[in-house]
Design an enzyme around this catalytic site. Structure first.
Site, mmCIF file in Angstrom:
data_model
loop_
_atom_site.group_PDB
_atom_site.id
_atom_site.type_symbol
_atom_site.label_atom_id
_atom_site.label_comp_id
_atom_site.label_asym_id
_atom_site.label_seq_id
_atom_site.Cartn_x
_atom_site.Cartn_y
_atom_site.Cartn_z
ATOM 1 C CD GLU A 284 121.130 40.599 -25.223
ATOM 2 O OE1 GLU A 284 122.148 40.843 -24.598
ATOM 3 O OE2 GLU A 284 120.649 41.065 -26.069
ATOM 4 C CG HIS A 305 92.434 39.907 -11.878
ATOM 5 N ND1 HIS A 305 91.212 39.731 -11.312
ATOM 6 C CD2 HIS A 305 93.292 40.382 -11.057
ATOM 7 C CE1 HIS A 305 91.384 40.148 -10.098
ATOM 8 N NE2 HIS A 305 92.666 40.412 -9.663
ATOM 9 C CE LYS A 419 122.023 43.932 -33.171
ATOM 10 N NZ LYS A 419 123.065 43.999 -32.403
HETATM 11 O O1 PA5 Z 1 123.294 43.492 -24.275
HETATM 12 C C1 PA5 Z 1 123.674 43.913 -25.365
HETATM 13 O O2 PA5 Z 1 124.795 43.808 -25.791
HETATM 14 C C2 PA5 Z 1 122.727 44.490 -26.414
HETATM 15 O O3 PA5 Z 1 121.349 44.322 -26.037
HETATM 16 C C3 PA5 Z 1 123.054 45.917 -26.661
HETATM 17 O O4 PA5 Z 1 122.894 46.387 -25.376
HETATM 18 C C4 PA5 Z 1 122.123 46.515 -27.577
HETATM 19 O O5 PA5 Z 1 121.746 45.721 -28.867
HETATM 20 C C5 PA5 Z 1 122.434 47.823 -27.903
HETATM 21 O O6 PA5 Z 1 123.876 47.735 -28.343
HETATM 22 P P1 PA5 Z 1 124.659 49.122 -28.460
HETATM 23 O O7 PA5 Z 1 124.559 49.646 -27.332
HETATM 24 O O8 PA5 Z 1 125.767 48.878 -29.097
HETATM 25 O O9 PA5 Z 1 123.928 49.964 -29.493
#
Ligand code: PA5
Length: 444
Positions: A284, A305, A419
């Site tokens: 990310e 393996h 989303k």
């Molecule tokens: O790194 C990030 O921002 C995302 O992976 C969030 O952690 C994930 O989408 C969960 O989001 P939230 O904590 O708002 O539910």
């Protein structure tokens, strides 16, 4: 506590790449230290081990003690950065079989990280009639997967303990002021913990997001934070003695040389979810604007393996980062056999750690020879302190690498695309036009 060995990378790269990268490392380092780079609203994690809100920390200890005393199970509801770090640390410091092994602390179930009916049903079944509590974790407070799962477990708690009793067993970790979860927590009187504004989900394991479930499992979170703090001090150094500079320089150079995939491997099965956490952190943070190493992971020797053939002889677009643990506390010595039917008596009396070490060296030599450079990260010890240091090490190196790649390491604009589509397909009010468009594309 943690060292980076890039000997095998240096052998495969003729030029002194580290020195050549110092100017870029310096800039990236300065941006992180002074909070002046892209996404600088989200660098609160840089000084977190030093600046941690002590009042909240003592509330975390108190809540963990309460959960341990009144619950046989803790349901941790969260996705992405809101669960991977906690699960990674718990499994790494206990075991992937934590629930089977620990009898003195509550079972911990991670849910709300998928939309699987099977997973949800199974967790409810496993809890059965046991007393349980819920830690619902969502920074935004609006993420679909955990919000839906929370409905189920809230209902379960309310049926079992009544609305007020349920409220005493729900711990919400979320934004200090915004979001549906915060509003609900205030209205119902749940104890809340805060995800600081300036710490994004994937950098939040050392906040209440990770610390509460980790503390419930019996891990010493003070030691975890102390280890992170020691690494934070090491990372302040603006030179190549800083281990994150060594790691960042090596992986940035390898990427420049055409390696597109980084395979994070360990020879300890309990590292698996730490690798899952790492994949989110790096994927990310770096994967945007058509750039970034693809973060993958492997469990060795098991995956030697399965993936071993590809790693040795497939497309030459990958390198490995191998985490080597300190020796185990449990010395398992290979037994001697009178018949030696399996021909293994030459190993009798040797420890499994010794065998594992030889496997690591053998694999390193074979993979490097096959064109897969190896970065080795060695942990000098295995406890909470070392894992705290490891968490901070990877976070800091990730920030450096993102800046060296000229991307903002603290946003995730690409996560929104699916989303929006999902909301439209689910019929969320306000998405009507988009829904019609998507259904047409799907031919429905
Ligand atoms: O790194 C990030 O921002 C995302 O992976 C969030 O952690 C994930 O989408 C969960 O989001 P939230 O904590 O708002 O539910």
């Amino acid at each position: 506590m943690l060292t980076v060995d890039t000997t095998q990378v240096k052998k495969s790269i003729a030029l002194p790449y580290e020195e050549a990268m110092i100017p870029r490392l310096k800039i990236a380092h300065e941006w992180l230290q002074s909070g002046t780079g892209a996404g600088n609203d989200f660098v609160g994690w840089v000084n977190l081990p030093r600046d941690y809100d002590r009042e909240e920390l003592s509330r975390i200890h108190a809540a963990a003690a309460r959960i341990r005393s009144d619950s046989k199970a803790l349901v941790v509801i969260g996705i992405g950065g809101s669960y991977l770090g906690a699960r990674g640390v718990i499994e790494c410091l206990h075991s992937a079989n934590y629930n089977l092994r620990r009898k003195d602390t509550p079972n911990i179930y991670f849910i709300g990280n998928s939309l699987s009916s099977e997973a949800l049903h199974e967790t409810m079944e496993l809890i059965g009639d046991d007393d349980f509590s819920v830690n619902v974790i969502s920074k935004s407070g609006t993420t679909t997967e955990p919000a839906v799962a929370f409905r189920f477990f809230r209902e379960l708690l309310e049926k079992k303990y009544g609305r007020e009793g349920a409220a005493r067993r729900i711990y919400a970790t979320t934004d200090k002021a915004r979001g549906a979860l915060k509003s609900m927590a205030d209205a119902e009187g749940y104890e809340t913990f805060c995800v600081p504004d300036d710490v994004g989900g994937r950098y939040s394991v050392l906040t209440a997001v990770g610390l509460l479930p980790i503390a419930v499992s019996g891990v010493d979170i003070d030691a975890l934070l102390a280890g992170a703090g020691e690494m934070m001090e090491k990372c302040r150094k603006a030179d190549l003695e800083n281990p994150t500079w060594q790691y960042a320089a090596a992986r940035t150079q390898l990427y420049k040389n055409g390696k597109k995939i980084e395979l994070l491997a360990a020879y300890e099965p309990r590292f698996r979810f730490m690798a899952e956490w790492w994949k989110q952190l790096y994927g990310e943070s770096e994967g945007k604007e058509g750039k970034g190493l693809f973060p993958a992971s492997a469990d060795f020797t098991a995956d030697l393996h399965s993936l071993g053939q590809y790693i040795q002889q497939g497309e030459r677009h990958l390198f490995e980062t191998v985490v080597r643990f300190a020796p185990s506390e449990h010395q398992c010595l290979v037994p001697k056999s009178d018949t030696d039917g399996d021909g293994l008596n030459f190993l009798a009396g040797r420890s499994l750690d010794f065998l594992n070490e030889q496997a690591m060296d053998a694999t390193l030599l074979a993979h490097v020879e096959g064109g897969v450079p190896n970065i080795v990260i060695r942990l000098a010890e295995n406890g909470a302190r070392a894992i705290g240091a490891t968490v901070y090490f990877f976070e800091y190196a990730c920030g450096l690498c993102g800046y060296m790649l000229s991307v903002n390491p603290f946003d995730q604009p690409g996560v929104e695309a699916y989303k929006k589509n999902m909301f439209a397909l689910l019929g969320k009010p306000g998405y009507e036009d988009m829904r019609a468009e998507l259904l047409a594309k799907l031919g429905r």
